[in-house]
Design a protein around this motif. Structure first.
Motif, PDB file in Angstrom:
ATOM      1  N   TYR A 145      43.935  50.672  26.172  1.00 55.30           N
ATOM      2  CA  TYR A 145      43.751  49.820  27.398  1.00 55.30           C
ATOM      3  C   TYR A 145      43.796  50.137  28.226  1.00 55.30           C
ATOM      4  O   TYR A 145      44.329  50.964  28.839  1.00 55.30           O
ATOM      5  CB  TYR A 145      45.334  48.637  26.735  1.00 55.30           C
ATOM      6  CG  TYR A 145      45.720  47.912  27.318  1.00 55.30           C
ATOM      7  CD1 TYR A 145      44.823  47.023  27.312  1.00 55.30           C
ATOM      8  CD2 TYR A 145      46.564  47.788  28.255  1.00 55.30           C
ATOM      9  CE1 TYR A 145      44.896  45.661  28.418  1.00 55.30           C
ATOM     10  CE2 TYR A 145      47.263  47.161  29.425  1.00 55.30           C
ATOM     11  CZ  TYR A 145      46.440  45.887  29.405  1.00 55.30           C
ATOM     12  OH  TYR A 145      46.387  44.367  29.656  1.00 55.30           O
ATOM     13  N   ASN A 146      43.230  49.110  29.089  1.00 54.19           N
ATOM     14  CA  ASN A 146      42.570  49.431  30.739  1.00 54.19           C
ATOM     15  C   ASN A 146      42.659  48.453  31.354  1.00 54.19           C
ATOM     16  O   ASN A 146      41.896  47.265  31.234  1.00 54.19           O
ATOM     17  CB  ASN A 146      41.287  50.068  30.305  1.00 54.19           C
ATOM     18  CG  ASN A 146      41.651  50.577  31.962  1.00 54.19           C
ATOM     19  OD1 ASN A 146      41.465  49.725  33.023  1.00 54.19           O
ATOM     20  ND2 ASN A 146      40.600  51.800  32.156  1.00 54.19           N
ATOM     21  N   PRO A 147      43.824  47.846  31.864  1.00 51.13           N
ATOM     22  CA  PRO A 147      43.856  46.706  32.483  1.00 51.13           C
ATOM     23  C   PRO A 147      43.069  45.967  33.767  1.00 51.13           C
ATOM     24  O   PRO A 147      42.086  45.025  33.667  1.00 51.13           O
ATOM     25  CB  PRO A 147      44.717  46.804  33.371  1.00 51.13           C
ATOM     26  CG  PRO A 147      46.128  47.667  33.381  1.00 51.13           C
ATOM     27  CD  PRO A 147      45.315  48.440  31.822  1.00 51.13           C
ATOM     28  N   GLN A 148      42.296  47.445  33.812  1.00 48.04           N
ATOM     29  CA  GLN A 148      41.363  46.597  35.318  1.00 48.04           C
ATOM     30  C   GLN A 148      39.713  46.664  34.894  1.00 48.04           C
ATOM     31  O   GLN A 148      38.785  45.986  34.989  1.00 48.04           O
ATOM     32  CB  GLN A 148      41.213  47.830  36.166  1.00 48.04           C
ATOM     33  CG  GLN A 148      41.872  48.345  37.652  1.00 48.04           C
ATOM     34  CD  GLN A 148      43.216  49.030  36.563  1.00 48.04           C
ATOM     35  OE1 GLN A 148      43.845  49.622  35.841  1.00 48.04           O
ATOM     36  NE2 GLN A 148      44.374  48.429  37.287  1.00 48.04           N
ATOM     37  N   GLN A 149      40.043  47.292  33.501  1.00 47.24           N
ATOM     38  CA  GLN A 149      38.282  47.051  32.974  1.00 47.24           C
ATOM     39  C   GLN A 149      38.255  46.489  31.729  1.00 47.24           C
ATOM     40  O   GLN A 149      37.093  45.752  31.362  1.00 47.24           O
ATOM     41  CB  GLN A 149      37.717  48.947  32.257  1.00 47.24           C
ATOM     42  CG  GLN A 149      37.160  49.200  33.925  1.00 47.24           C
ATOM     43  CD  GLN A 149      36.441  50.927  33.434  1.00 47.24           C
ATOM     44  OE1 GLN A 149      37.347  51.242  33.201  1.00 47.24           O
ATOM     45  NE2 GLN A 149      35.454  50.346  34.391  1.00 47.24           N
ATOM     46  N   PRO A 189      31.572  47.916  26.087  1.00 45.39           N
ATOM     47  CA  PRO A 189      33.112  47.278  26.110  1.00 45.39           C
ATOM     48  C   PRO A 189      33.300  45.971  27.001  1.00 45.39           C
ATOM     49  O   PRO A 189      33.371  45.056  27.117  1.00 45.39           O
ATOM     50  CB  PRO A 189      34.728  48.026  25.260  1.00 45.39           C
ATOM     51  CG  PRO A 189      33.802  49.429  25.851  1.00 45.39           C
ATOM     52  CD  PRO A 189      32.510  49.864  26.368  1.00 45.39           C
ATOM     53  N   VAL A 190      32.691  46.280  27.999  1.00 48.82           N
ATOM     54  CA  VAL A 190      32.886  45.956  29.107  1.00 48.82           C
ATOM     55  C   VAL A 190      31.393  44.911  29.475  1.00 48.82           C
ATOM     56  O   VAL A 190      31.616  43.665  29.920  1.00 48.82           O
ATOM     57  CB  VAL A 190      33.129  46.779  30.599  1.00 48.82           C
ATOM     58  CG1 VAL A 190      33.244  45.811  32.072  1.00 48.82           C
ATOM     59  CG2 VAL A 190      34.638  47.876  30.635  1.00 48.82           C
ATOM     60  N   HIS A 234      29.862  52.126  33.689  1.00 50.61           N
ATOM     61  CA  HIS A 234      31.616  51.707  32.811  1.00 50.61           C
ATOM     62  C   HIS A 234      32.547  52.472  31.931  1.00 50.61           C
ATOM     63  O   HIS A 234      33.865  52.878  31.836  1.00 50.61           O
ATOM     64  CB  HIS A 234      31.946  50.412  31.520  1.00 50.61           C
ATOM     65  CG  HIS A 234      31.138  49.475  33.046  1.00 50.61           C
ATOM     66  ND1 HIS A 234      30.072  48.918  32.492  1.00 50.61           N
ATOM     67  CD2 HIS A 234      31.420  48.592  33.873  1.00 50.61           C
ATOM     68  CE1 HIS A 234      29.985  47.718  33.202  1.00 50.61           C
ATOM     69  NE2 HIS A 234      30.995  48.197  34.443  1.00 50.61           N
ATOM     70  N   GLY A 235      31.532  53.421  31.469  1.00 52.61           N
ATOM     71  CA  GLY A 235      32.605  54.881  30.139  1.00 52.61           C
ATOM     72  C   GLY A 235      31.310  55.724  29.480  1.00 52.61           C
ATOM     73  O   GLY A 235      30.560  55.194  29.717  1.00 52.61           O
ATOM     74  N   ARG A 273      37.617  41.522  27.026  1.00 52.12           N
ATOM     75  CA  ARG A 273      38.223  41.844  25.532  1.00 52.12           C
ATOM     76  C   ARG A 273      37.896  40.403  24.008  1.00 52.12           C
ATOM     77  O   ARG A 273      37.127  40.298  23.913  1.00 52.12           O
ATOM     78  CB  ARG A 273      39.379  42.344  25.438  1.00 52.12           C
ATOM     79  CG  ARG A 273      39.854  43.293  25.644  1.00 52.12           C
ATOM     80  CD  ARG A 273      41.431  43.043  24.833  1.00 52.12           C
ATOM     81  NE  ARG A 273      42.137  42.679  26.283  1.00 52.12           N
ATOM     82  CZ  ARG A 273      43.271  43.273  25.814  1.00 52.12           C
ATOM     83  NH1 ARG A 273      43.679  43.164  24.730  1.00 52.12           N
ATOM     84  NH2 ARG A 273      43.962  42.044  27.020  1.00 52.12           N
ATOM     85  N   LEU A 274      37.855  38.813  25.073  1.00 55.52           N
ATOM     86  CA  LEU A 274      37.646  37.882  24.590  1.00 55.52           C
ATOM     87  C   LEU A 274      36.168  37.911  24.691  1.00 55.52           C
ATOM     88  O   LEU A 274      35.322  37.599  23.470  1.00 55.52           O
ATOM     89  CB  LEU A 274      37.891  36.784  24.977  1.00 55.52           C
ATOM     90  CG  LEU A 274      38.023  35.375  24.675  1.00 55.52           C
ATOM     91  CD1 LEU A 274      39.037  35.633  23.128  1.00 55.52           C
ATOM     92  CD2 LEU A 274      38.175  34.083  25.395  1.00 55.52           C
TER      93      LEU A 274
END
Lengths: 105, 485
Positions: free
Chosen positions: B344-348, B414-415, B447-448, B354-355
């Motif tokens: 869980y990463n609230p910024q990204q 995921p972003v 993003h990662g 997620r939706l």
């Protein structure tokens, strides 16, 4: 483009030379002392990344002067931003190639 | 001498230009020739030669750059999530379009041509309702005609036979002929059959399918009334029906409507299909489309199923659902089901992001269903055993499609939902218990990273996503550039 910190010293040097008014390949070579096998590929990549743009000289001018037309380069807005960031990274570039108002044709 | 040198340099430039891809060659050569002219006019031969030597390096670099750009462009084109959905949508629409073009599948998609298809039933022995083999004897049909008026308001019998049809001038063709009692068109109550079967004389009437009419009668518009010879007697052609007008078991090229007396000449044990109209008093429940009938026999009772024609129309989709369920059950044997660990990463990973990721997965799943369903129906039409082929093709197609959906989802950021790139192997298998060993992929926007273990362990069982914070952005190209190159 916004990839300010990514230019190598050589690419920044060539960009600075074009910005200073050395607007075709051979004049950039003369100014920087770099060989043609380095300058032309670098200029092509700078153009690909949108930092410089090229334009062929009008045929009429070249014909009047009895020579083939040249391909001239100029720095784009993105190129200027990138160059400013590169000058902060390579401060000696400004001393190596002072900014000139006139184009060295 | 100087002129000779210039010619040699020009020749060298032309040689170097062969290295440059054709689409860029002219422009490249023009610039170098122009530059050479200026260099040669100012400098000696040695400096000019050094200048020309650089052209070879430039040509090689340009060639390599163009190749890389082409690969990146194709990768960027294929990794877009919207393009992925668009591709699936086009595939779904194409398979549906083909299904509408093929007569066999079009029949399954269009509404039933028979009036009140729910009360029109096919009677078959218990357990044979979906078999293409006939299961009722002529004797049983006659018995129901006499004693089952309280169940059926009308009954018809037909059997499919493959016989030669003599079409005149000594020519004969072999067709699948449905030999039926003459009340069959009245029972079906479809405009196609009723309008085309007006009796002209006492001869048995022959109705042709549109495909048979086109193939063997060259689409003759005056074919009605023509007398042909079939099953050892004369028959009068009464009409032509559309290919999708026949929705009952058995494939027929023509229908021979015979009187009770003609049908009565068949052996009493001749097997065929029985189609009947249920009495309205037995069909009150509109959801009901199967009825069971028990018939007393000398030694006990025999069971028969009365299956509505409306139920038959749903068969292809029932088979699809069954095969899709089997594929779903087989899926864990072919690929792992978890999509990976995404911390869980609230910024990204905001709720909307997620939706969006789950919506993308759902959209892919929704779009592969019509692709597999209609493509399997289309392919099955190429074979005689449509049901078996449809089951097999659906199973294979759904298994492959579900596997692809999961694997594609796992290989996306995921972003931004772009496909991850630049896979590199990290670690050594021999050090699996000390450090992780597997493949690392990267999001080109920054993003990662995705870490996929080579060998699942208790401490690293599934792929893990590693978010990169904003401090990493400087080494990546900005999103709009990274996505298009």
């Amino acid at each position: 483009m916004g990839a300010e910190a990514k230019l190598s010293h050589t690419a920044a040097l060539i960009l600075r030379a074009i910005s200073a008014g050395y607007i075709y390949g051979f004049s950039v070579m003369e100014m920087t002392g770099l060989p043609s096998g380095t300058v032309y590929p670098a200029m092509r990549r700078l153009e690909r990344d949108g930092l410089i743009q090229s334009k062929w000289e009008a045929e009429t001018i070249a014909t009047a002067e009895q020579r083939p037309p040249r391909k001239y380069y100029k720095v784009t807005r993105a190129g200027k931003t990138t160059l400013e960031a590169s000058l902060k990274r390579y401060p000696l570039l400004e001393k190596m190639i002072p900014q000139s108002e006139e184009e060295h044709v | 001498m100087k002129r000779l040198l210039i010619y040699a340099h020009m020749l060298a430039l032309h040689g170097a230009s062969r290295i440059v891809p054709e689409e860029e060659r002219r422009e490249w050569l023009k610039e170098w020739k122009s530059e050479l002219w200026h260099v040669a006019s100012l400098h000696t031969g040695e400096k000019t030669t050094a200048f020309v030597a650089g052209a070879f390096r430039d040509a090689y670099v340009l060639r390599a750059d163009l190749r890389v750009a082409r690969v990146r462009r194709s990768h960027a084109f294929g990794s877009s999530p919207l393009l992925c959905l668009l591709f699936l949508l086009v595939a779904a629409l194409t398979s549906i379009g083909i299904a509408f073009l093929l007569p066999g599948t079009r029949a399954a998609l269009l509404p039933s041509p028979y009036r009140d298809a729910r009360t029109l039933v096919v009677v078959s022995r218990d357990g044979t309702a979906h078999s293409l083999q006939p299961s009722v004897s002529l004797d049983e049909f006659r018995y129901w005609q006499r004693s089952a008026q309280h169940v059926f308001s009308d009954l018809a019998f037909y059997q499919i036979v493959r016989r030669q049809l003599h079409i005149g001038h000594g020519a004969a063709v072999e067709l699948s002929i449905a030999r039926a009692t003459e009340n069959l068109p009245d029972l079906l109550q479809t405009p196609s059959f009723t309008a085309s079967t007006r009796s002209t004389n006492d001869m048995p009437r022959l109705i042709l399918s549109e495909s048979a009419w086109r193939s063997y009668f060259h689409a003759d518009p005056h074919v009605v009334g023509r007398v042909v010879f079939v099953l050892g007697e004369k028959a009068s052609i009464a009409g032509v029906v559309r290919s999708d007008a026949w929705r009952l078991p058995g494939k027929a090229d023509a229908w021979l409507l015979e009187s009770e007396a003609h049908i009565g000449m068949l052996p009493s044990q001749a097997m065929g299909f029985v189609v009947a109209r249920m009495q309205p008093s037995l069909t009150h429940d509109p959801a009901e489309d199967r009825w069971h009938m028990t018939v007393p026999l000398a030694g006990g009772v025999d069971g028969f199923e009365c299956v509505s024609v409306r139920h038959f129309a749903r068969d292809p989709f029932v088979f699809f659902a069954f095969a899709a369920l089997l594929a779903l059950l087989a899926l864990p044997a072919t690929t792992s089901l978890p999509l990976g660990e995404y911390p869980y990463n609230p910024q990204q990973q905001s709720l909307s992001l997620r939706l969006r990721r789950w919506l993308f997965l759902t959209a892919k799943l929704v779009l592969i269903v019509p692709v597999a369903c209609f493509a399997s129906l289309d392919v099955a039409q190429l074979f005689s055993d449509v049901q078996s082929v449809q089951l097999m093709v659906t199973f294979v197609a759904m298994l492959a499609a579900l596997r692809w959906v999961l694997r594609d989802q796992r290989r996306r950021c995921p972003v931004c939902l772009q496909l991850l790139r630049n896979p590199v192997h990290v670690g050594q298998p021999s050090r699996n218990f000390l450090a992780w060993n597997g493949t690392e992929l990267i999001c080109v926007v920054g993003h990662g990273f995705l870490h996929v273990p080579e060998m699942p362990t208790s401490w690293f069982s599934t792929q893990r996503w590693l978010y990169l914070d904003a401090s990493w952005r400087v080494i990546f190209r900005p999103p709009e550039v990274a996505r298009t190159t």
